[in-house]
Design a protein around this motif. Structure first.
Motif, PDB file in Angstrom:
ATOM      1  N   TYR A  14     -13.114  -5.652  -7.871  1.00 48.23           N
ATOM      2  CA  TYR A  14     -13.648  -6.896  -7.834  1.00 48.23           C
ATOM      3  C   TYR A  14     -12.544  -8.027  -7.933  1.00 48.23           C
ATOM      4  CZ  TYR A  14     -16.022 -10.871  -9.580  1.00 48.23           C
ATOM      5  OH  TYR A  14     -16.562 -12.086  -9.701  1.00 48.23           O
ATOM      6  N   GLU A  15     -11.443  -7.655  -8.427  1.00 50.24           N
ATOM      7  CA  GLU A  15     -10.303  -8.488  -8.610  1.00 50.24           C
ATOM      8  C   GLU A  15      -9.625  -8.962  -7.220  1.00 50.24           C
ATOM      9  OE1 GLU A  15      -5.840  -8.498 -10.454  1.00 50.24           O
ATOM     10  OE2 GLU A  15      -6.968  -7.264 -11.426  1.00 50.24           O
ATOM     11  N   LEU A  16      -9.740  -7.949  -6.498  1.00 52.99           N
ATOM     12  CA  LEU A  16      -9.022  -7.849  -5.147  1.00 52.99           C
ATOM     13  C   LEU A  16     -10.080  -8.825  -4.055  1.00 52.99           C
ATOM     14  CD1 LEU A  16      -7.650  -4.626  -3.828  1.00 52.99           C
ATOM     15  CD2 LEU A  16      -6.359  -6.682  -4.079  1.00 52.99           C
ATOM     16  N   TRP A  17     -11.291  -8.408  -4.450  1.00 52.07           N
ATOM     17  CA  TRP A  17     -12.434  -9.289  -3.812  1.00 52.07           C
ATOM     18  C   TRP A  17     -12.637 -10.692  -4.146  1.00 52.07           C
ATOM     19  CZ3 TRP A  17     -18.404  -9.212  -4.307  1.00 52.07           C
ATOM     20  CH2 TRP A  17     -18.794  -9.685  -3.163  1.00 52.07           C
ATOM     21  N   ASP A  63       1.227   0.583  -9.928  1.00 60.09           N
ATOM     22  CA  ASP A  63      -0.304   0.272 -10.584  1.00 60.09           C
ATOM     23  C   ASP A  63      -1.018  -0.764  -9.946  1.00 60.09           C
ATOM     24  OD1 ASP A  63       0.280   2.513 -12.457  1.00 60.09           O
ATOM     25  OD2 ASP A  63       1.226   1.054 -13.978  1.00 60.09           O
ATOM     26  N   THR A  64      -0.351  -1.292  -8.917  1.00 60.98           N
ATOM     27  CA  THR A  64      -0.988  -2.950  -8.381  1.00 60.98           C
ATOM     28  C   THR A  64      -1.808  -2.480  -7.368  1.00 60.98           C
ATOM     29  OG1 THR A  64       0.990  -3.927  -8.926  1.00 60.98           O
ATOM     30  CG2 THR A  64      -0.231  -4.887  -7.442  1.00 60.98           C
ATOM     31  N   TRP A  65      -3.039  -3.012  -7.137  1.00 54.43           N
ATOM     32  CA  TRP A  65      -3.924  -2.935  -6.078  1.00 54.43           C
ATOM     33  C   TRP A  65      -3.580  -4.140  -5.369  1.00 54.43           C
ATOM     34  CZ3 TRP A  65      -9.296  -0.501  -6.327  1.00 54.43           C
ATOM     35  CH2 TRP A  65      -9.352   0.715  -7.240  1.00 54.43           C
ATOM     36  N   VAL A  66      -3.003  -3.691  -4.132  1.00 54.28           N
ATOM     37  CA  VAL A  66      -2.368  -4.562  -3.280  1.00 54.28           C
ATOM     38  C   VAL A  66      -3.444  -5.103  -2.327  1.00 54.28           C
ATOM     39  CG1 VAL A  66      -0.574  -4.614  -1.504  1.00 54.28           C
ATOM     40  CG2 VAL A  66      -0.215  -3.608  -3.597  1.00 54.28           C
ATOM     41  N   GLY A  67      -4.113  -4.294  -1.698  1.00 54.32           N
ATOM     42  CA  GLY A  67      -5.223  -4.847  -0.589  1.00 54.32           C
ATOM     43  C   GLY A  67      -6.476  -4.249  -0.379  1.00 54.32           C
ATOM     44  N   MET A  68      -7.511  -4.462   0.191  1.00 53.28           N
ATOM     45  CA  MET A  68      -8.579  -3.838   0.369  1.00 53.28           C
ATOM     46  C   MET A  68      -9.337  -4.104   1.552  1.00 53.28           C
ATOM     47  SD  MET A  68     -11.551  -5.680  -1.586  1.00 53.28           S
ATOM     48  CE  MET A  68     -13.004  -5.410  -0.861  1.00 53.28           C
ATOM     49  N   GLY A  89     -15.304  -5.497   7.258  1.00 57.39           N
ATOM     50  CA  GLY A  89     -15.630  -6.506   6.447  1.00 57.39           C
ATOM     51  C   GLY A  89     -14.439  -7.161   5.646  1.00 57.39           C
ATOM     52  N   GLU A  90     -14.821  -7.478   4.575  1.00 62.50           N
ATOM     53  CA  GLU A  90     -13.907  -8.143   3.579  1.00 62.50           C
ATOM     54  C   GLU A  90     -12.468  -7.555   3.532  1.00 62.50           C
ATOM     55  OE1 GLU A  90     -17.903  -8.952   1.990  1.00 62.50           O
ATOM     56  OE2 GLU A  90     -16.853  -7.425   3.053  1.00 62.50           O
ATOM     57  N   THR A  91     -11.411  -8.123   3.993  1.00 62.78           N
ATOM     58  CA  THR A  91     -10.130  -7.780   4.006  1.00 62.78           C
ATOM     59  C   THR A  91      -9.336  -8.512   3.349  1.00 62.78           C
ATOM     60  OG1 THR A  91     -10.738  -6.583   6.266  1.00 62.78           O
ATOM     61  CG2 THR A  91      -8.147  -6.834   5.745  1.00 62.78           C
ATOM     62  N   VAL A  92      -8.516  -8.079   2.617  1.00 60.34           N
ATOM     63  CA  VAL A  92      -7.494  -9.163   1.832  1.00 60.34           C
ATOM     64  C   VAL A  92      -6.304  -8.307   1.517  1.00 60.34           C
ATOM     65  CG1 VAL A  92      -8.485  -8.663  -0.377  1.00 60.34           C
ATOM     66  CG2 VAL A  92      -7.222 -10.822   0.172  1.00 60.34           C
ATOM     67  N   VAL A  93      -5.258  -8.691   1.525  1.00 54.68           N
ATOM     68  CA  VAL A  93      -3.778  -8.275   1.079  1.00 54.68           C
ATOM     69  C   VAL A  93      -3.227  -9.348   0.153  1.00 54.68           C
ATOM     70  CG1 VAL A  93      -1.566  -7.739   1.606  1.00 54.68           C
ATOM     71  CG2 VAL A  93      -3.484  -6.625   2.928  1.00 54.68           C
ATOM     72  N   ARG A  94      -2.890  -9.105  -1.081  1.00 51.85           N
ATOM     73  CA  ARG A  94      -1.934 -10.010  -1.760  1.00 51.85           C
ATOM     74  C   ARG A  94      -0.992 -10.619  -1.120  1.00 51.85           C
ATOM     75  NH1 ARG A  94      -3.529  -9.566  -7.287  1.00 51.85           N
ATOM     76  NH2 ARG A  94      -4.680  -7.754  -7.791  1.00 51.85           N
ATOM     77  N   ARG A  98       2.072  -9.746   1.860  1.00 51.89           N
ATOM     78  CA  ARG A  98       1.648  -9.749   3.346  1.00 51.89           C
ATOM     79  C   ARG A  98       3.012  -9.464   4.091  1.00 51.89           C
ATOM     80  NH1 ARG A  98      -2.328 -14.706   2.258  1.00 51.89           N
ATOM     81  NH2 ARG A  98      -3.877 -13.454   1.274  1.00 51.89           N
ATOM     82  N   GLY A  99       2.955  -9.160   5.228  1.00 48.37           N
ATOM     83  CA  GLY A  99       3.773  -9.229   6.478  1.00 48.37           C
ATOM     84  C   GLY A  99       4.551  -7.819   6.195  1.00 48.37           C
ATOM     85  N   LYS A 100       4.059  -6.774   5.408  1.00 50.70           N
ATOM     86  CA  LYS A 100       4.670  -5.521   5.501  1.00 50.70           C
ATOM     87  C   LYS A 100       4.010  -4.423   6.131  1.00 50.70           C
ATOM     88  CE  LYS A 100       6.804  -6.804   1.073  1.00 50.70           C
ATOM     89  NZ  LYS A 100       6.984  -6.641  -0.455  1.00 50.70           N
ATOM     90  N   GLY A 101       2.970  -4.696   6.771  1.00 51.45           N
ATOM     91  CA  GLY A 101       2.145  -3.755   7.575  1.00 51.45           C
ATOM     92  C   GLY A 101       1.039  -3.127   6.628  1.00 51.45           C
ATOM     93  N   ILE A 102       0.651  -3.503   5.601  1.00 52.84           N
ATOM     94  CA  ILE A 102      -0.371  -2.978   4.493  1.00 52.84           C
ATOM     95  C   ILE A 102      -1.710  -3.168   5.399  1.00 52.84           C
ATOM     96  CG2 ILE A 102      -1.298  -3.323   2.467  1.00 52.84           C
ATOM     97  CD1 ILE A 102       1.581  -3.976   1.344  1.00 52.84           C
ATOM     98  N   GLY A 103      -2.071  -4.433   5.786  1.00 51.46           N
ATOM     99  CA  GLY A 103      -3.291  -4.817   6.571  1.00 51.46           C
ATOM    100  C   GLY A 103      -3.593  -3.807   7.528  1.00 51.46           C
TER     101      GLY A 103
END
Length: 163
Positions: A14-17, A63-68, A89-94, A98-103
Motif C-alpha cells: 500500500y505504501e508503494l501504491w 529492507d526497502t520495497w523499491v517498486g511494484m 496496471g499500476e507500476t511505480v518505482v521510487r 529510477r533509471g537503474k533498470g528496475i522497471g
C-alpha cells in the motif's frame, strides 16, 4: 530481488501504491482519491492481491520495497486475432531508484508470467500527462492503439453535474 506480493504484504504494498496515487493526483480527476479513504483503498488493493488472474510483482532491495507492477490476465473475444489480453496496471518505482533498470525487470517478470498464462498481447494505460511513463513504455516496445478518454458526469463527492 523480484517476488510476487501476497495478501500479508498489504501494508508495504500500500505504501508503494500510494506513491503512485500521489504522483497521479495532478494528472486528472479520475486519479484522485477521497481524503480518509485509506481503508477503502487498502481493500481494493487486497482484492487485487487475492484475484487468481492477477499478480503483483515487487522489487525489493534490502529492507526497502523499491517498486511494484500489477499484471492481470483478462479474457477477450475469441472473434479477435488477439484474444487473450495481458494487462499491465499500476507500476511505480521510487524516484531515487529510477533509471537503474528496475522497471524493466518488473516488466519482464510480468511479461513472462502473462505469456506463461496464455496472453497473446499486452496492454496498459499511461497518463498523457506523464511523459516519463510514456517514454518508458515506448522504450519497451509499446505503441498507442487508442486514445482513452474520460468525461466525469458528477463532481467528485457531489451529486451535481460538472461544467
Amino acid at each position: 530481488m523480484i517476488f510476487e506480493a501476497q495478501p500479508d504484504d498489504i501494508d508495504e504494498l500500500y505504501e508503494l501504491w500510494r506513491l503512485l496515487l500521489d504522483m497521479q493526483q495532478t494528472y486528472h480527476v479520475v486519479f484522485r482519491y477521497r481524503p480518509g479513504s485509506e481503508q477503502a483503498l487498502k481493500a481494493e488493493l487486497l482484492q487485487r492481491l487475492k484475484d487468481k488472474s492477477t499478480r503483483v510483482f515487487v522489487y525489493q532491495e534490502g529492507d526497502t520495497w523499491v517498486g511494484m507492477l500489477l499484471a492481470s490476465l483478462r479474457p477477450g473475444s475469441a472473434g479477435f486475432r488477439l484474444s487473450s489480453k495481458g494487462y499491465i496496471g499500476e507500476t511505480v518505482v521510487r524516484e531515487e531508484f529510477r533509471g537503474k533498470g528496475i522497471g524493466k525487470e518488473l516488466f519482464e517478470a510480468a511479461r513472462k508470467w502473462l505469456s506463461d498464462q496464455g496472453a497473446d498481447h499486452l496492454e496498459l494505460q499511461v497518463s498523457v500527462h506523464n511523459p516519463q511513463g510514456i517514454h518508458f513504455w515506448e522504450s519497451l516496445g509499446f505503441t498507442p492503439s487508442t486514445q482513452h478518454m474520460v468525461l466525469p458526469l458528477q463532481a467528485p463527492g457531489n451529486s451535481k453535474k460538472t461544467k
